[in-house]
Motif scaffolding. Structure first.
Motif, mmCIF file in Angstrom:
data_model
loop_
_atom_site.group_PDB
_atom_site.id
_atom_site.type_symbol
_atom_site.label_atom_id
_atom_site.label_comp_id
_atom_site.label_asym_id
_atom_site.label_seq_id
_atom_site.Cartn_x
_atom_site.Cartn_y
_atom_site.Cartn_z
ATOM 1 N N PRO A 416 -26.517 -30.727 56.427
ATOM 2 C CA PRO A 416 -27.017 -29.805 57.461
ATOM 3 C C PRO A 416 -28.085 -30.464 58.349
ATOM 4 C CG PRO A 416 -27.020 -28.760 55.303
ATOM 5 C CD PRO A 416 -26.705 -30.197 55.076
ATOM 6 N N MET A 417 -28.944 -31.290 57.721
ATOM 7 C CA MET A 417 -29.972 -31.986 58.504
ATOM 8 C C MET A 417 -29.339 -32.941 59.512
ATOM 9 S SD MET A 417 -32.644 -34.944 57.416
ATOM 10 C CE MET A 417 -31.804 -36.238 58.332
ATOM 11 N N MET A 418 -28.320 -33.687 59.044
ATOM 12 C CA MET A 418 -27.687 -34.670 59.927
ATOM 13 C C MET A 418 -26.967 -33.986 61.084
ATOM 14 S SD MET A 418 -26.433 -37.512 57.242
ATOM 15 C CE MET A 418 -25.903 -38.557 58.518
ATOM 16 N N ASN A 419 -26.285 -32.881 60.773
ATOM 17 C CA ASN A 419 -25.589 -32.163 61.852
ATOM 18 C C ASN A 419 -26.585 -31.644 62.878
ATOM 19 O OD1 ASN A 419 -23.193 -32.669 60.612
ATOM 20 N ND2 ASN A 419 -23.039 -30.658 59.613
ATOM 21 N N ALA A 420 -27.724 -31.111 62.361
ATOM 22 C CA ALA A 420 -28.725 -30.551 63.279
ATOM 23 C C ALA A 420 -29.289 -31.671 64.162
ATOM 24 C CB ALA A 420 -29.843 -29.874 62.484
ATOM 25 N N VAL A 421 -29.660 -32.802 63.560
ATOM 26 C CA VAL A 421 -30.276 -33.885 64.344
ATOM 27 C C VAL A 421 -29.274 -34.456 65.351
ATOM 28 C CG1 VAL A 421 -31.325 -36.185 64.221
ATOM 29 C CG2 VAL A 421 -31.960 -34.445 62.547
ATOM 30 N N ASP A 422 -28.025 -34.661 64.906
ATOM 31 C CA ASP A 422 -26.980 -35.151 65.833
ATOM 32 C C ASP A 422 -26.874 -34.221 67.041
ATOM 33 O OD1 ASP A 422 -26.101 -37.468 64.709
ATOM 34 O OD2 ASP A 422 -24.442 -36.577 63.588
ATOM 35 N N GLY A 423 -26.854 -32.911 66.741
ATOM 36 C CA GLY A 423 -26.712 -31.900 67.801
ATOM 37 C C GLY A 423 -27.906 -31.947 68.749
ATOM 38 N N ILE A 424 -29.111 -32.046 68.181
ATOM 39 C CA ILE A 424 -30.322 -32.042 69.030
ATOM 40 C C ILE A 424 -30.325 -33.284 69.939
ATOM 41 C CG2 ILE A 424 -32.853 -32.179 69.029
ATOM 42 C CD1 ILE A 424 -32.742 -30.697 66.267
#
Ligand SMILES: Cc1cc2nc3c(=O)[nH]c(=O)nc-3n(C[C@H](O)[C@H](O)[C@H](O)COP(=O)(O)OP(=O)(O)OC[C@H]3O[C@@H](n4cnc5c(N)ncnc54)[C@H](O)[C@@H]3O)c2cc1C
Length: 443
Positions: A416-424
């Motif tokens: 979830p952290m990686m998806n959020a950071v990629d998205g940001i």
């Protein structure tokens, strides 16, 4: 490096496309075996292209670092998963089209009365269904990883092997000697690849064992094992890469696990892996004894500062045990006396569970390093960052006016952290080639 990697990536892509459609050229090249209905030829071409894609899956998963390096292992595995569905749909279209346009062919499904060519096709399709079904519903079916891997291999070999036998027995597109030779080359290449991955490579790994020289507990329920090559030169790797390791089992078994190197790549004597006790295998790491034999297959991956030597600065965004590849990169940068500005954003549940907490503090003395801890459950009186890594936090830490290729960002942590950071980073219009992620959930 980036340009070379891009050219290599495009080159492999073009070759992949060519090999996928190559059987169609064989179909089209004269002398054609004779005129047949359009739908029949269409169904056969779907089957051929699907089979090509399926056979190429063995190349994708054969761990050829030279092939994976332009994309990264996680991208190649993601492609492997997605393209399997496409290949499956193409292959299954072959019998479906036949049944629709020539209903009498349904009788070929009866394996008791059908000719061998049809029996081979039925087994191939059933194996394919098993392959796809077990992969999609592995967790629902509560299949443990090792059992799944064994069945995955068996189904894959059956699906492709039986399909090749089907083509040989139908023989329609084997009407000239050189077409026969082409299909033979195809089959030999495929068998050779299997021999390499299942026999030659494990043999080579077996001849290059490692001995455990240290097992150390770390903060955050993790353990570092340090290995020394036993009777050989060991391996060289780029910081941030990973290897598959085999403990208490032979390299021929499926019981291997991927772990990022956590030691510096500048250390040529030993290699270390830091492993969080999360599941069946990782919980046993603490019981490994000094002197035990371990097999290492690597290095793999392209998640490394060494692929971006031009960068003026690096940022590392880690969560929990996702610190391991970052630690290898930081240790290597320290050993190399690198003076470029570095930022580590490191998310953890609480202050006590921060793996490598003390060493990160001491690395600040040798590196131009800013460490920003983000805690989900901060201790009383904490005045640092809290909660999760979010847009505000990243915007506050990213220098303004960054040019393409100036800052390279490495991300590794919980999904979830990686998806959020990629998205940001994507929404901040950051250059996609400038941020890189390593996903610990390959399968
Ligand atoms: C490139 C990469 C680097 C990694 N680096 C590290 C690291 O430095 N430190 C660390 O602690 N973890 C790392 N991992 C994660 C680690 O490989 C898995 O947590 C571990 O294999 C899980 O095994 P288990 O039996 O303990 O877990 P289980 O609870 O039994 O399995 C949990 C899940 O892990 C996956 N898994 C299990 N066995 C394997 C296997 N043999 N190969 C691949 N996946 C498997 C499956 O999806 C499974 O459902 C990395 C993973 C990858 C892909």
């Amino acid at each position: 490096m980036k340009k070379r990697s891009l050219i290599k990536g495009i080159g492999w892509g073009v070759l992949y496309l060519f090999l996928t459609v190559a059987p169609l050229f064989v179909m089209l090249v004269s002398p054609a075996p004779g005129q047949r209905e359009f739908w029949r030829e269409l169904s056969v071409s779907f089957g051929f292209v699907g089979l090509s894609m399926m056979a190429l899956q063995f190349v994708l998963t054969a761990r050829f670092q030279w092939l994976k390096s332009p994309y990264g292992s996680d991208v190649v595995y993601l492609f492997h998963r997605q393209i399997s569905i496409v290949a499956f749909l193409l292959i299954i279209s072959h019998p479906i089209l036949l049944f629709v346009f020539s209903p009498s062919t349904v009788s070929l499904l009866n394996i008791f009365t059908a000719p061998w060519r049809a029996r081979a096709a039925v087994v191939s399709v059933l194996a394919l269904l098993g392959l796809i079904g077990f992969s999609i519903w592995r967790k629902t079916l509560k299949l443990d990883y090792y059992t799944w891997r064994i069945w995955h291999g068996i189904f894959a070999i059956l699906a492709v092997g039986m399909a090749l036998i089907h083509i040989e027995l139908v023989g329609y597109y084997l009407n000239t000697p050189w077409k026969k030779i082409l299909w033979l080359v195809y089959a030999v290449f495929w068998i050779g690849l299997l021999l390499y991955t299942r026999l030659l490579k494990p043999l080579w790994i077996m001849k290059r064992p490692y001995i455990v020289v240290d097992v150390q507990e770390e903060r955050g329920n993790a353990w570092t094992i340090t290995l020394k090559p036993d009777g050989h030169q060991g391996l060289r790797f780029h910081p941030g890469q990973f290897a598959w390791i085999n403990v208490r089992s032979s390299p021929f078994s499926e019981k291997e696990h991927p772990f990022s190197f956590s030691s510096s790549s500048e250390n040529t004597e030993t290699i270390s892996f830091t492993i969080k006790a999360l599941g069946d295998f990782t919980k046993t790491i603490k019981d490994i004894s000094v002197g035990e034999r371990v097999y290492v297959d690597g290095p793999y991956g392209s998640f490394s500062i060494d692929n971006h030597a031009h960068a003026k600065a690096f940022m590392f965004i880690a969560g929990g045990v996702g610190i391991t590849p970052m630690m290898s990169m930081l240790r290597a940068l320290s050993d190399r006396q690198d003076s470029r500005p570095l930022t580590l954003i490191y998310a953890n549940r609480d202050w006590e569970s921060i793996t490598f907490r003390e060493e990160l503090e001491s690395l600040k003395r040798t590196l131009n390093l800013n460490v920003v801890h983000v805690l989900e459950q901060p201790p009383h009186g904490w005045n640092g960052k809290t909660g999760y890594i979010n847009r505000d936090l990243l915007e506050g830490l990213l220098p303004s006016g960054i040019q393409k290729n100036d800052l390279e960002i490495f991300i590794c942590g919980p999904i979830p952290m990686m998806n959020a950071v990629d998205g940001i980073l994507g929404s901040m219009k950051f250059w996609p080639g400038d941020y890189h992620s390593e996903r610990f959930d390959l399968v």
